[in-house]
Motif scaffolding. Structure first.
Motif, PDB file in Angstrom:
ATOM      1  N   LEU A 135       0.826  -1.201   0.000  1.00 41.38           N
ATOM      2  CA  LEU A 135       0.000   0.000   0.000  1.00 41.38           C
ATOM      3  C   LEU A 135       0.863   1.255   0.000  1.00 41.38           C
ATOM      4  O   LEU A 135       0.552   2.231  -0.687  1.00 41.38           O
ATOM      5  N   ARG A 136       1.951   1.237   0.748  1.00 42.47           N
ATOM      6  CA  ARG A 136       2.863   2.386   0.713  1.00 42.47           C
ATOM      7  C   ARG A 136       3.473   2.531  -0.677  1.00 42.47           C
ATOM      8  O   ARG A 136       3.715   3.643  -1.147  1.00 42.47           O
ATOM      9  N   GLY A 137       3.694   1.411  -1.332  1.00 38.21           N
ATOM     10  CA  GLY A 137       4.199   1.462  -2.700  1.00 38.21           C
ATOM     11  C   GLY A 137       3.213   2.098  -3.663  1.00 38.21           C
ATOM     12  O   GLY A 137       3.619   2.743  -4.642  1.00 38.21           O
ATOM     13  N   TYR A 138       1.918   1.951  -3.373  1.00 32.67           N
ATOM     14  CA  TYR A 138       0.907   2.587  -4.218  1.00 32.67           C
ATOM     15  C   TYR A 138       1.061   4.114  -4.210  1.00 32.67           C
ATOM     16  O   TYR A 138       0.713   4.785  -5.186  1.00 32.67           O
ATOM     17  N   LEU A 139       1.545   4.655  -3.112  1.00 30.83           N
ATOM     18  CA  LEU A 139       1.724   6.109  -3.029  1.00 30.83           C
ATOM     19  C   LEU A 139       2.885   6.579  -3.895  1.00 30.83           C
ATOM     20  O   LEU A 139       2.922   7.740  -4.312  1.00 30.83           O
ATOM     21  N   GLU A 140       3.824   5.682  -4.147  1.00 36.02           N
ATOM     22  CA  GLU A 140       4.969   6.020  -4.993  1.00 36.02           C
ATOM     23  C   GLU A 140       4.659   5.779  -6.466  1.00 36.02           C
ATOM     24  O   GLU A 140       5.046   6.574  -7.332  1.00 36.02           O
ATOM     25  N   GLU A 141       3.988   4.702  -6.738  1.00 34.95           N
ATOM     26  CA  GLU A 141       3.620   4.342  -8.113  1.00 34.95           C
ATOM     27  C   GLU A 141       2.148   3.959  -8.120  1.00 34.95           C
ATOM     28  O   GLU A 141       1.800   2.858  -7.677  1.00 34.95           O
ATOM     29  N   PRO A 142       1.267   4.842  -8.575  1.00 33.31           N
ATOM     30  CA  PRO A 142      -0.174   4.584  -8.518  1.00 33.31           C
ATOM     31  C   PRO A 142      -0.534   3.257  -9.173  1.00 33.31           C
ATOM     32  O   PRO A 142      -0.027   2.917 -10.248  1.00 33.31           O
ATOM     33  N   PRO A 143      -1.409   2.489  -8.528  1.00 33.09           N
ATOM     34  CA  PRO A 143      -1.817   1.188  -9.055  1.00 33.09           C
ATOM     35  C   PRO A 143      -2.874   1.356 -10.148  1.00 33.09           C
ATOM     36  O   PRO A 143      -3.315   2.480 -10.430  1.00 33.09           O
ATOM     37  N   PRO A 144      -3.309   0.257 -10.767  1.00 32.58           N
ATOM     38  CA  PRO A 144      -4.397   0.347 -11.745  1.00 32.58           C
ATOM     39  C   PRO A 144      -5.628   1.009 -11.140  1.00 32.58           C
ATOM     40  O   PRO A 144      -5.899   0.870  -9.939  1.00 32.58           O
ATOM     41  N   VAL A 145      -6.375   1.728 -11.960  1.00 34.21           N
ATOM     42  CA  VAL A 145      -7.545   2.476 -11.481  1.00 34.21           C
ATOM     43  C   VAL A 145      -8.544   1.526 -10.815  1.00 34.21           C
ATOM     44  O   VAL A 145      -8.788   0.415 -11.282  1.00 34.21           O
ATOM     45  N   GLY A 146      -9.066   1.974  -9.689  1.00 32.71           N
ATOM     46  CA  GLY A 146     -10.018   1.176  -8.936  1.00 32.71           C
ATOM     47  C   GLY A 146      -9.394   0.266  -7.909  1.00 32.71           C
ATOM     48  O   GLY A 146     -10.107  -0.325  -7.096  1.00 32.71           O
ATOM     49  N   ARG A 147      -8.070   0.136  -7.927  1.00 33.30           N
ATOM     50  CA  ARG A 147      -7.392  -0.695  -6.920  1.00 33.30           C
ATOM     51  C   ARG A 147      -7.569  -0.089  -5.527  1.00 33.30           C
ATOM     52  O   ARG A 147      -7.588  -0.823  -4.529  1.00 33.30           O
ATOM     53  N   VAL A 148      -7.697   1.229  -5.445  1.00 34.57           N
ATOM     54  CA  VAL A 148      -7.964   1.931  -4.188  1.00 34.57           C
ATOM     55  C   VAL A 148      -9.207   2.788  -4.395  1.00 34.57           C
ATOM     56  O   VAL A 148      -9.265   3.602  -5.314  1.00 34.57           O
ATOM     57  N   ARG A 149     -10.194   2.599  -3.533  1.00 33.15           N
ATOM     58  CA  ARG A 149     -11.458   3.337  -3.647  1.00 33.15           C
ATOM     59  C   ARG A 149     -11.785   3.996  -2.314  1.00 33.15           C
ATOM     60  O   ARG A 149     -11.461   3.459  -1.248  1.00 33.15           O
ATOM     61  N   SER A 150     -12.422   5.154  -2.387  1.00 36.19           N
ATOM     62  CA  SER A 150     -12.765   5.915  -1.180  1.00 36.19           C
ATOM     63  C   SER A 150     -14.252   6.222  -1.185  1.00 36.19           C
ATOM     64  O   SER A 150     -14.797   6.664  -2.198  1.00 36.19           O
ATOM     65  N   GLY A 151     -14.898   5.988  -0.048  1.00 33.55           N
ATOM     66  CA  GLY A 151     -16.320   6.263   0.078  1.00 33.55           C
ATOM     67  C   GLY A 151     -16.623   7.057   1.332  1.00 33.55           C
ATOM     68  O   GLY A 151     -15.850   7.060   2.301  1.00 33.55           O
ATOM     69  N   PHE A 152     -17.745   7.729   1.333  1.00 34.10           N
ATOM     70  CA  PHE A 152     -18.172   8.547   2.477  1.00 34.10           C
ATOM     71  C   PHE A 152     -18.440   7.665   3.681  1.00 34.10           C
ATOM     72  O   PHE A 152     -19.107   6.626   3.581  1.00 34.10           O
ATOM     73  N   ALA A 153     -17.908   8.051   4.834  1.00 35.37           N
ATOM     74  CA  ALA A 153     -18.105   7.285   6.065  1.00 35.37           C
ATOM     75  C   ALA A 153     -18.785   8.098   7.157  1.00 35.37           C
ATOM     76  O   ALA A 153     -18.994   7.585   8.252  1.00 35.37           O
ATOM     77  N   GLY A 154     -19.096   9.354   6.890  1.00 36.80           N
ATOM     78  CA  GLY A 154     -19.742  10.188   7.885  1.00 36.80           C
ATOM     79  C   GLY A 154     -18.762  10.898   8.780  1.00 36.80           C
ATOM     80  O   GLY A 154     -17.616  10.462   8.961  1.00 36.80           O
ATOM     81  N   GLU A 155     -19.185  12.024   9.348  1.00 37.71           N
ATOM     82  CA  GLU A 155     -18.393  12.798  10.311  1.00 37.71           C
ATOM     83  C   GLU A 155     -17.016  13.164   9.758  1.00 37.71           C
ATOM     84  O   GLU A 155     -16.010  13.150  10.469  1.00 37.71           O
ATOM     85  N   GLY A 156     -16.967  13.474   8.485  1.00 38.53           N
ATOM     86  CA  GLY A 156     -15.722  13.906   7.876  1.00 38.53           C
ATOM     87  C   GLY A 156     -14.740  12.798   7.568  1.00 38.53           C
ATOM     88  O   GLY A 156     -13.627  13.070   7.124  1.00 38.53           O
ATOM     89  N   ALA A 157     -15.113  11.538   7.804  1.00 34.65           N
ATOM     90  CA  ALA A 157     -14.212  10.411   7.565  1.00 34.65           C
ATOM     91  C   ALA A 157     -14.525   9.756   6.225  1.00 34.65           C
ATOM     92  O   ALA A 157     -15.582   9.969   5.635  1.00 34.65           O
ATOM     93  N   ARG A 158     -13.582   8.958   5.747  1.00 37.12           N
ATOM     94  CA  ARG A 158     -13.746   8.207   4.500  1.00 37.12           C
ATOM     95  C   ARG A 158     -13.471   6.726   4.775  1.00 37.12           C
ATOM     96  O   ARG A 158     -12.675   6.374   5.655  1.00 37.12           O
ATOM     97  N   THR A 159     -14.161   5.874   4.063  1.00 38.96           N
ATOM     98  CA  THR A 159     -13.871   4.452   4.080  1.00 38.96           C
ATOM     99  C   THR A 159     -12.942   4.130   2.916  1.00 38.96           C
ATOM    100  O   THR A 159     -13.227   4.500   1.774  1.00 38.96           O
ATOM    101  N   ILE A 160     -11.837   3.486   3.209  1.00 40.31           N
ATOM    102  CA  ILE A 160     -10.871   3.096   2.183  1.00 40.31           C
ATOM    103  C   ILE A 160     -11.002   1.602   1.921  1.00 40.31           C
ATOM    104  O   ILE A 160     -10.967   0.794   2.851  1.00 40.31           O
ATOM    105  N   ARG A 161     -11.179   1.252   0.645  1.00 32.61           N
ATOM    106  CA  ARG A 161     -11.156  -0.151   0.215  1.00 32.61           C
ATOM    107  C   ARG A 161     -10.018  -0.305  -0.779  1.00 32.61           C
ATOM    108  O   ARG A 161      -9.967   0.380  -1.789  1.00 32.61           O
TER     109      ARG A 161
END
Length: 274
Positions: free
Chosen positions: A197-223
């Motif tokens: 996952l830290r490597g994803y920050l250096e070299e972005p993975p294929p689209v959709g490999r990391v997704r973010s959704g609303f979790a309420g109270e200013g937070a996000r759910t990461i899949r």
């Protein structure tokens, strides 16, 4: 229920349900990322995405019809989620493909036609799509398990007793096998997932490999997914990891000084539903 013409015959298709296949929202059973999910259905990774219609023809055969009218399917799903009826009848020109079978289980069936079954194969037809088995454990089941954890986050979170912030980020209740020199334990896979996952920050993975959704109270759910692992996390809390190597195990990762920055970085590169 609505009717449209499947690509594979003259009978009408009675649409039972539908889902989206887009970079930000796709059936995770099909793959770790959007291009992989498209490839599983023999589709090009069209940037705007697709809608998947699951239904039966007049003989009761199961069909998955792919259309490129994403907005129509999104409106239908939103209406159904609100308990409203919606006649999902796409224009024939929007049909991209008609595939035998269903890749996901469908609990309902069309009235007045035979029970759902795979259509009779013809020469050159692809093998019918089938939902993943619940009797085995593999990448599809691992991703579906992560989806369930994300859907029922509070229930899973309640199983982990609150604890002081650790001196360094580590899996919760790390076993003795994590001690240097000991045999590899279950959290070896967790550490590998976090490193990738830290490597994803250096070299972005294929689209959709990391997704973010609303979790309420200013937070996000990461899949996020990768080879052999899936992660579910909240940007304001902890994370859970599932591994191919550990069937049906959900491994908690406590919140330490590194996890917030990692999750924030993943949220920054993630695709989000529009």
């Amino acid at each position: 229920m609505a009717a449209t013409e499947p690509a594979a015959g003259d009978d009408s298709l009675y649409v039972l349900t539908a889902c989206l296949l887009t970079p930000a929202r796709f059936p995770s059973v099909l793959g770790d990322d959007y291009p992989a999910a498209c490839a599983a259905l023999g589709l090009a990774p069209y940037e705007e995405g697709y809608g998947l219609l699951f239904g039966q023809d007049g003989l009761g055969a199961r069909w998955t019809v792919v259309i490129d009218d994403v907005s129509l399917v999104a409106v239908a799903i939103a209406s159904w989620d609100c308990g409203m009826a919606y006649d999902l009848s796409p224009d024939e020109s929007s049909v991209v493909a008609g595939l035998p079978g269903w890749p996901l289980p469908v609990a309902t069936q069309a009235p007045g036609v035979p029970d759902p079954h795979d259509p009779a194969p013809e020469e050159g037809d692809p093998a019918p799509l089938t939902p993943p088995s619940g009797d085995v454990w593999g990448p599809a089941q691992r991703r579906l398990g992560a989806d369930e954890v994300a859907l029922h986050w509070n229930e899973w979170r309640d199983r982990i007793a609150p604890a002081p912030a650790p001196a360094q980020e580590r899996p919760a209740a790390a076993p003795a096998a994590a001690v240097p020199g000991a045999a590899p334990g279950p959290y070896t896979g967790v550490r590998r997932a976090l490193e990738e996952l830290r490597g994803y920050l250096e070299e972005p993975p294929p689209v959709g490999r990391v997704r973010s959704g609303f979790a309420g109270e200013g937070a996000r759910t990461i899949r996020a997914d990768g080879p052999g692992w899936s992660l579910v996390a909240r940007t304001d809390d902890m994370a859970f990891v599932l591994l191919d190597d550990l069937p049906r195990e959900v491994l908690p990762v406590t919140r330490g000084p590194q996890l917030p920055a990692l999750l924030a970085g993943l949220d920054a590169i993630a695709v989000r539903p529009s």
